[in-house]
Motif scaffolding. Structure first.
Motif, short mmCIF file in Angstrom:
data_model
loop_
_atom_site.label_atom_id
_atom_site.label_comp_id
_atom_site.label_asym_id
_atom_site.label_seq_id
_atom_site.Cartn_x
_atom_site.Cartn_y
_atom_site.Cartn_z
N PHE A 112 29.35 18.95 0.85
CA PHE A 112 30.38 18.19 1.93
C PHE A 112 29.52 18.69 2.78
O PHE A 112 29.71 17.76 4.10
CB PHE A 112 31.80 19.07 1.46
CG PHE A 112 32.57 18.16 2.56
CD1 PHE A 112 32.82 17.17 3.53
CD2 PHE A 112 33.07 19.76 3.91
CE1 PHE A 112 33.43 16.25 4.27
CE2 PHE A 112 33.82 19.24 5.13
CZ PHE A 112 33.58 17.69 4.80
N ALA A 113 29.68 19.57 3.70
CA ALA A 113 28.86 20.27 5.23
C ALA A 113 27.69 19.67 4.86
O ALA A 113 27.41 18.57 6.27
CB ALA A 113 29.34 21.72 5.15
N LEU A 114 26.72 19.43 3.96
CA LEU A 114 24.92 18.91 4.25
C LEU A 114 25.83 17.58 4.03
O LEU A 114 25.12 16.79 5.67
CB LEU A 114 23.91 18.88 2.90
CG LEU A 114 24.31 20.69 3.18
CD1 LEU A 114 23.20 20.67 1.97
CD2 LEU A 114 23.16 20.84 4.18
N LEU A 150 23.62 14.53 -2.06
CA LEU A 150 22.03 13.15 -2.21
C LEU A 150 22.37 11.67 -2.42
O LEU A 150 22.06 11.15 -1.30
CB LEU A 150 21.63 13.85 -2.48
CG LEU A 150 19.70 13.16 -2.79
CD1 LEU A 150 19.53 14.01 -1.61
CD2 LEU A 150 19.16 14.33 -4.03
N LEU A 151 23.39 11.33 -3.39
CA LEU A 151 23.07 9.87 -3.01
C LEU A 151 24.12 9.12 -2.14
O LEU A 151 23.55 8.25 -1.92
CB LEU A 151 24.47 9.13 -4.66
CG LEU A 151 23.63 10.23 -5.96
CD1 LEU A 151 24.56 9.34 -6.95
CD2 LEU A 151 22.47 8.53 -6.16
N HIS A 152 25.24 10.28 -1.55
CA HIS A 152 25.84 10.00 -0.43
C HIS A 152 25.09 9.18 0.75
O HIS A 152 25.12 8.79 1.38
CB HIS A 152 26.58 10.52 -0.12
CG HIS A 152 27.93 10.36 1.36
ND1 HIS A 152 28.27 9.40 1.44
CD2 HIS A 152 26.75 11.08 2.61
CE1 HIS A 152 28.93 9.46 2.65
NE2 HIS A 152 28.32 10.40 3.57
N LEU A 153 23.80 10.38 0.88
CA LEU A 153 22.10 10.23 1.91
C LEU A 153 22.39 9.48 2.05
O LEU A 153 21.40 8.81 2.69
CB LEU A 153 22.57 11.77 2.37
CG LEU A 153 23.22 12.99 2.39
CD1 LEU A 153 22.28 14.03 3.06
CD2 LEU A 153 23.76 12.49 4.08
N LEU A 196 33.15 10.64 -4.98
CA LEU A 196 33.76 11.40 -5.16
C LEU A 196 33.52 12.18 -3.62
O LEU A 196 34.20 12.04 -3.17
CB LEU A 196 33.74 12.49 -4.78
CG LEU A 196 34.66 14.31 -5.10
CD1 LEU A 196 35.73 13.81 -4.48
CD2 LEU A 196 34.38 15.20 -5.76
N ALA A 197 31.74 12.31 -3.27
CA ALA A 197 31.12 12.10 -2.20
C ALA A 197 31.47 11.51 -0.81
O ALA A 197 32.16 11.74 0.44
CB ALA A 197 29.52 12.74 -2.35
#
Length: 210
Positions: A112-114, A150-153, A196-197
């Protein structure tokens, strides 16, 4: 580095102040882990979030280090405070803890932080984690949280780091299929991990300190 109770280094108060919230009937680490704060209708959400924002803004770096040097509850809570406050100076520390995977549960908060930091450097840490741990089909660590982050980023940065993991019969499929309790579970589809992310980060993006 050996694990140390914060009291051993002069921070005996940080567990009760930040992790268990002794003055509250809702221990912070437990509510964060349950994800209850993300669900609509929780009657304690406003107070809980306000306190979380305030602590994320005011906790010192040395207090955060004291929490990160102890057990999973304190590390989990510290990582959430770091993510909410976007304390990107802790990127390397969070990355090291994620890759070490010393405790259960805390890794989801590191992810989450990343995701909250939101940079290419964070995507590289998550990619390195998945490279190391997705081939370990005998282990269930924090692969789902890492893939979701990672998908979020990737969506945020316009990159495709996760593509090689999520291709048909790729490392993600192999990891899920190797674990009986995850096989065919809809919650472990890549789009659900990203969802979820996204929920965690979108909710956190909407928080402001009064």
């Amino acid at each position: 580095m050996p694990f140390q109770h914060p009291k051993e280094i002069g921070y005996d108060y940080v567990i009760e102040r930040y992790v268990t919230r002794k003055d509250s009937e809702h221990p912070r680490y437990r509510e964060l882990k349950s994800g209850r704060v993300l669900r609509p209708g929780w009657q304690h959400a406003e107070r809980f979030v306000r306190q979380l924002i305030d602590d994320a803004a005011t906790i010192s770096d040395s207090e955060l280090e004291a929490l990160l040097g102890y057990e999973w509850r304190s590390r989990f809570t510290a990582a959430w405070l770091i993510g909410v406050g976007r304390r990107a100076t802790f990127r390397e520390r969070i990355g090291d803890l994620l890759l070490a995977s010393e405790f259960c549960f805390s890794g989801g908060a590191y992810c989450f932080a990343l995701a909250r930091f939101g940079t290419h450097a964070d995507a590289e840490i998550l990619t390195a984690y998945l490279d190391r741990y997705l081939p370990r089909t005998d282990l269930r660590y924090d692969q789902p949280a890492a893939l979701g982050a990672l998908l979020h980023l990737d969506a945020r940065l316009g990159t495709h780091h996760a593509a090689r993991f999520t291709e048909p019969d790729g490392l993600w499929d192999q990891w899920v299929q190797a674990l009986d309790h995850l096989r065919d579970h809809p919650g472990y589809r890549p789009q659900e991990r990203r969802h979820l992310a996204n929920r965690q980060c979108d909710f956190a993006h909407g928080w402001t300190r009064p």
